[in-house]
Scaffold this motif. Structure first.
Motif, PDB file in Angstrom:
ATOM      1  N   CYS A 882      73.324   8.313   8.384  1.00 45.44           N
ATOM      2  CA  CYS A 882      73.619   9.204   7.463  1.00 45.44           C
ATOM      3  C   CYS A 882      73.216  10.607   8.400  1.00 45.44           C
ATOM      4  O   CYS A 882      71.821  10.720   9.031  1.00 45.44           O
ATOM      5  N   PRO A 883      73.874  11.871   8.067  1.00 46.80           N
ATOM      6  CA  PRO A 883      73.559  12.698   9.236  1.00 46.80           C
ATOM      7  C   PRO A 883      72.195  13.623   8.763  1.00 46.80           C
ATOM      8  O   PRO A 883      72.038  13.651   7.493  1.00 46.80           O
ATOM      9  N   GLU A 884      71.530  14.064   9.588  1.00 46.28           N
ATOM     10  CA  GLU A 884      70.500  15.071   9.229  1.00 46.28           C
ATOM     11  C   GLU A 884      70.933  16.445   8.772  1.00 46.28           C
ATOM     12  O   GLU A 884      70.345  17.333   9.712  1.00 46.28           O
ATOM     13  N   TYR A 885      71.409  16.729   7.939  1.00 44.19           N
ATOM     14  CA  TYR A 885      72.029  18.052   7.331  1.00 44.19           C
ATOM     15  C   TYR A 885      70.787  18.874   7.150  1.00 44.19           C
ATOM     16  O   TYR A 885      71.023  20.117   6.992  1.00 44.19           O
ATOM     17  N   LYS A 886      69.610  18.430   6.445  1.00 45.80           N
ATOM     18  CA  LYS A 886      68.469  19.361   5.850  1.00 45.80           C
ATOM     19  C   LYS A 886      67.729  19.843   6.974  1.00 45.80           C
ATOM     20  O   LYS A 886      66.835  20.736   6.763  1.00 45.80           O
ATOM     21  N   VAL A 887      67.724  19.547   8.212  1.00 44.41           N
ATOM     22  CA  VAL A 887      67.052  20.060   9.198  1.00 44.41           C
ATOM     23  C   VAL A 887      67.732  20.571  10.457  1.00 44.41           C
ATOM     24  O   VAL A 887      68.182  19.572  11.262  1.00 44.41           O
ATOM     25  N   THR A 888      68.013  21.830  10.637  1.00 40.97           N
ATOM     26  CA  THR A 888      68.656  22.106  11.836  1.00 40.97           C
ATOM     27  C   THR A 888      68.154  23.456  12.296  1.00 40.97           C
ATOM     28  O   THR A 888      67.743  24.093  11.539  1.00 40.97           O
ATOM     29  N   ALA A 889      67.332  23.473  13.841  1.00 44.30           N
ATOM     30  CA  ALA A 889      66.596  24.730  14.008  1.00 44.30           C
ATOM     31  C   ALA A 889      67.973  25.663  14.584  1.00 44.30           C
ATOM     32  O   ALA A 889      68.965  25.210  15.101  1.00 44.30           O
ATOM     33  N   VAL A 890      67.660  26.746  14.147  1.00 44.15           N
ATOM     34  CA  VAL A 890      68.646  27.905  14.332  1.00 44.15           C
ATOM     35  C   VAL A 890      68.066  29.200  14.732  1.00 44.15           C
ATOM     36  O   VAL A 890      66.669  29.536  14.403  1.00 44.15           O
ATOM     37  N   ARG A 891      68.750  30.331  15.008  1.00 41.42           N
ATOM     38  CA  ARG A 891      68.548  31.730  15.124  1.00 41.42           C
ATOM     39  C   ARG A 891      69.299  32.486  14.687  1.00 41.42           C
ATOM     40  O   ARG A 891      70.499  32.164  14.368  1.00 41.42           O
ATOM     41  N   VAL A 892      68.816  33.633  14.207  1.00 44.47           N
ATOM     42  CA  VAL A 892      69.974  34.574  13.458  1.00 44.47           C
ATOM     43  C   VAL A 892      69.741  35.932  14.054  1.00 44.47           C
ATOM     44  O   VAL A 892      68.812  36.480  14.356  1.00 44.47           O
ATOM     45  N   ALA A 893      71.017  36.668  14.054  1.00 43.17           N
ATOM     46  CA  ALA A 893      71.126  38.017  14.644  1.00 43.17           C
ATOM     47  C   ALA A 893      72.315  38.633  14.039  1.00 43.17           C
ATOM     48  O   ALA A 893      73.307  38.188  13.273  1.00 43.17           O
TER      49      ALA A 893
END
Length: 895
Positions: A882-893
């Motif tokens: 089952c994929p780990e949809y609930k934890v993804t490291a991101v950056r926003v701009a």
């Protein structure tokens, strides 16, 4: 329940303790007007149209309790006149159109029965209306200030979006926010439309009587909703082959006369001009319309070529959680009988496969332990990783009503949404730390002596190992891992541990993690320690299923390692039982899971992939690599309603019927089989999935049997002992029946494990799995943690809900971020932003709120064009993939 005997017009009747005189009068077969009354709501006594005489005193029947031995009169001339006078006073303030010929509103029917005509309606009108909402129209001139809509919104839905404004005869209903209806807190459940007695609140374009039981010209079809896994019973109203309304069934076993915006109103997709009505075949790089014979011939030829080139395991199928049980049964049979492979899976792999694995390991069966009716009787609710107010609105409303009536509520969720706003304790763990959180709760239960020692001794195993593990999870250490204050953790454990009848409800926030199965098992530990599963001292552990038939798709054996009824393909005895019915050998080795199918396609080992009703390019993780897999695979076949992102990569696209056009059954989140019935014919040349599978098998020289969906369920009942008592005929007679249902003369088992657990030793199994970190961690380059989930107006990839009025309610995909993060990255609300992860990029619209904590952001996946699932990683639960949809490291701009 103790009954009360009273007399109505000389006839004896019995009503339940606490019943009203109106209940007694109706039990006696006497119909009274009651324009402010709805049996789903608390009584108001506002309209005075239900006057009776009780023991010599005139009283409003709806608000007068029935007392033993009371004598009630309803039919004397003076009472008839009093009621007529009350109705005439109400009507006198309305315009004549309130009683226009052909109008079937409740008020119009009452007036017709009393001989009150339009000439009694003397109101001049002119109070205006509100047409801002796509599904709800307000005509203030027809409002009689009965308050039913306000009570429906507060008592049943729990949204509190409506109020009464004005004074005296000028009192009318209005959104509580004071602005247009479309900008209010209304979630478009339709309850106000259904309860309004005059048509003041109505569905735009519909006759005011459309929501009533009195519409002789229209046909009604009882079916089960095709959106989330709650399983609401709906009555589909049709005229001349078109759907004119979808109404919640008052006797629906789960929804009890309630619905949400999707089930109630979101049917515009059915007649969308984008709906596929002819097969499409790729020629010269483009998909072109063709006939069914040509399309199926191409598919059959491609499947044979794949088998010839790579053997049966070069073919795979992704079955559909939106399709019926019978569709799923036939798909998995096709793969095993016609192709000869176990390469069949369904989207539970992406959401609740850790539930199946975890619940089976802990208790023995893959479904929730208790019926929702039991959960609703709990005195303490532990809701974990779920936002049912938005994702499962009818369940969310019922749970909120329970809390408002006094049940204690613990919510464990990183976001402050939905039920969390009403919680006694809100635990906000860092995403990916569930196992530590649950161990912390269990540690306190043990340390405070809040466990059931007799239950643990007689009915559970694994306590010594768990006790040793839990010694490493005291509140202070758990606080360091999870970010949850130790005091909150202790308060939550004690609320749950001291409750007389606690229940656990959880969602995808538990399962969609690198260690999702460990999360399910660790959460199950909490119920086992308390003795709150398989006993009358609690209501167990219950997953909320995301799609309408994600439970049923797995029940039917659309899984690579399990046959119908969850028998293992590696078990010779199980295979022998199936082979006796099917008459052919069943492959003995487990097949490919969905992520493995895509890997095999990219590697060139998978040569044909049949995707049925799943938009994998929009909903599966690491979407760029999913698209690469489809483009590499020599044959991709897609059954779809629309030309989805996935269908655009297909070689053959087969147009299929929707849930409003199909015959069969669904299984809801608490294991209830319910009937699905076609209300209208499918458009154009569209066919059902069931008919497509049969036709393709025939073209490949195999007769699958099962001429009808009823035949398919009957055959499944012969194969799977847990479904042996189920059939279409039985469901038509009895309504919902839960599994296990082992014989035709036995009821289904709504509450499981009262005598023994379904594990080999008959005991519940405690799990001692240590906390392990999630697959991704934020760092200086990707400093934020992204969590994905659902919002109230849309469903999954939005293929249905974005083709109708729901798009007006929720038109874009937002990225929710905390004000601190917005300031740190110089972002403004409403601004377009780019979100990047280690895997891909998405473009969303910023929305600033304190629902998320600093360092965390949230978005839905309802708008595939935004590219949200290009961000998510290929990390997956170590047990189930089952994929780990609930934890993804991101950056926003800013974009």
């Amino acid at each position: 329940m103790t009954g009360i005997a009273i007399e109505v017009d000389g006839a004896g009747v019995e009503v339940p303790e606490g019943g009203s005189l109106l209940t007694a009068v109706r039990a006696a077969g006497v119909e009274l007007p009651a324009l402010c009354s709805d049996d789903r709501l608390s009584p108001a006594g506002a309209c005075r149209t239900c006057l009776v005489r009780a023991d010599g005193r005139v009283a409003a029947a709806c608000v007068t309790p029935a007392s033993p031995g009371a004598r009630v009169e309803t039919a004397t001339d003076d009472l008839v006149q009093l009621r007529r006078d009350a109705v005439e006073v109400i009507v006198s303030a309305l315009p004549a159109r309130a009683l226009a010929d052909g109008d079937l509103s409740e008020l119009a029917r009452v007036c017709r029965s009393m001989g009150i005509g339009p000439e009694s309606a003397l109101g001049s009108g002119g109070r205006g209306g509100d047409d801002s909402h796509p599904y709800v129209h307000l005509d203030r001139d027809l409002c009689i200030a009965c308050g039913r809509c306000v009570r429906m919104c507060s008592e049943v839905q729990g949204t509190f979006a409506l109020t009464l404004v004005g004074r005296g005869g000028d009192t009318v209903v209005a959104p509580g926010t004071g602005g247009p209806w479309a900008e209010s807190d209304c979630v478009a459940c339709g309850g106000c439309v259904d309860t309004c007695p005059t048509g003041a609140i109505a569905q735009p374009g519909a006759a005011r009587g459309l929501t009533s039981a009195f519409q002789p010209a229209a046909a009604r079809t009882r079916t089960t909703c095709g959106y989330c896994g709650v399983g609401c019973s709906l009555d589909v109203v049709t005229q001349d082959g078109e759907v004119t309304a979808v109404l919640p069934a008052r006797d629906g076993p789960v929804n009890q006369g309630h619905a949400c915006v999707k089930g109630r109103f979101a049917q515009g997709f059915r007649t969308s001009p984008e709906r596929l009505t002819r097969p499409l075949l790729r020629r010269g790089g483009a998909l072109e319309p063709v006939g069914w014979d040509e399309a199926l011939t191409h598919v059959a030829r491609g499947l044979r070529a794949a088998v010839d080139a790579g053997g049966p395991d070069a073919v795979a199928a992704i079955s559909a959680a939106r399709a019926t049980n019978e569709d799923n049964y036939l798909v998995q049979k096709f793969m095993r009988v016609v192709i000869g492979t176990n390469n069949v899976d369904n989207c539970s792999r992406l959401c609740h496969s850790p539930s199946a694995a975890g619940l089976t390991a802990s208790f023995g069966l893959s479904g929730g332990t208790d019926t929702f009716d039991d959960v609703e009787r709990a005195d303490c609710l532990l809701v974990v990783g779920a936002n049912p107010v938005e994702a499962h609105p009818v369940v969310g409303a019922r749970l909120l009503r329970q809390v408002l009536h006094g049940a204690k509520l613990i919510v464990a969720d990183p976001r402050a949404v939905g039920l969390a706003l009403h919680a006694d304790v809100h635990l906000r763990p860092r995403p990916g730390t569930n196992v530590a959180l649950f161990h912390g709760l269990a540690h306190i239960l043990l340390g405070d002596g809040l466990t059931d020692e007799e239950f643990l001794r007689e009915r559970a195993t694994g306590l010594p190992e768990l006790t040793e593990l839990l010694a490493d999870y005291p509140p202070d250490r758990v606080a360091g891992i999870t970010g949850v204050p130790a005091a909150d953790l202790i308060a939550a454990a004690r609320l749950y541990g001291r409750a007389e009848r606690p229940a656990i409800v959880y969602g995808l926030g538990v399962t969609e993690h690198l260690h999702g199965t460990d999360g399910v098992r660790s959460l199950a530990n909490v119920a086992i320690l308390r003795g709150a599963v398989g006993t009358d001292r609690g209501y167990g552990v219950n997953p909320l299923r995301g799609q309408n038939n994600v439970q049923g798709a797995s029940d039917m054996g659309a899984l690579p390692d399990l046959l119908p009824g969850y028998g293992k393909v590696t078990d010779p005895a199980v295979r022998s039982r199936v082979e006796e019915v099917w008459g052919v050998p069943v492959p003995a080795l487990p097949g490919l899971r969905i992520p493995e199918m895509f890997s095999a396609a990219r590697a060139g080992d998978l040569r044909a992939l049949w995707i049925i009703g799943e938009d994998v390019c929009a909903t599966d993780p690491d979407a760029n690599r999913v698209a690469q897999a489809l483009d590499t695979c020599p044959l991709v076949v897609c059954n779809e309603l629309f030309l989805s992102e996935t269908a655009r990569h297909a070689d053959v696209v087969l147009p299929v019927a929707s849930w409003l056009e199909k015959d069969g059954t669904f299984v809801n989140f608490d294991r209830r089989f319910q009937r699905v019935r076609p209300a209208v014919p499918p458009p154009g040349e569209t066919r059902t999935d069931f008919d497509i599978v049969r036709a393709l098998a025939t073209m490949m020289g195999v007769d699958l049997g099962c001429a009808t969906p009823a035949d398919a369920l009957a055959e499944c009942a012969r194969i799977a002992p847990v479904f042996a008592g189920l059939s279409h005929d039985r469901l038509d007679r009895e309504g919902a029946v839960p599994w296990p249902c082992r014989a035709v003369d036995q009821p289904g088992e709504a509450k499981l494990y009262l005598e023994r657990f379904a594990t080999p030793d008959g005991r519940a199994h405690l799990a001692a799995a240590p906390y392990l970190p999630p697959g991704e961690q934020p760092d200086d380059t990707y400093p934020l943690v992204l969590v994905t989930g659902r919002r109230w107006a849309h469903y999954n990839s939005g293929s249905m809900t974005r083709r109708g009025g729901n798009l007006a309610l929720d038109p874009v995909d937002f990225l929710d971020l905390h004000p601190d993060d917005a300031a740190r990255y110089e972002l403004r609300g409403g601004e377009r932003v780019t979100v990047e992860s280690r895997h891909g990029r998405a473009r969303l619209v910023a929305r600033i709120s304190e629902q998320s904590t600093p360092g965390q952001v949230f978005c839905s996946f309802h708008f595939p064009a935004s590219g949200v699932n290009r961000l998510t990683s290929d990390h997956a639960d170590t047990v189930t993939s089952c994929p780990e949809y609930k934890v993804t490291a991101v950056r926003v701009a800013a974009s």
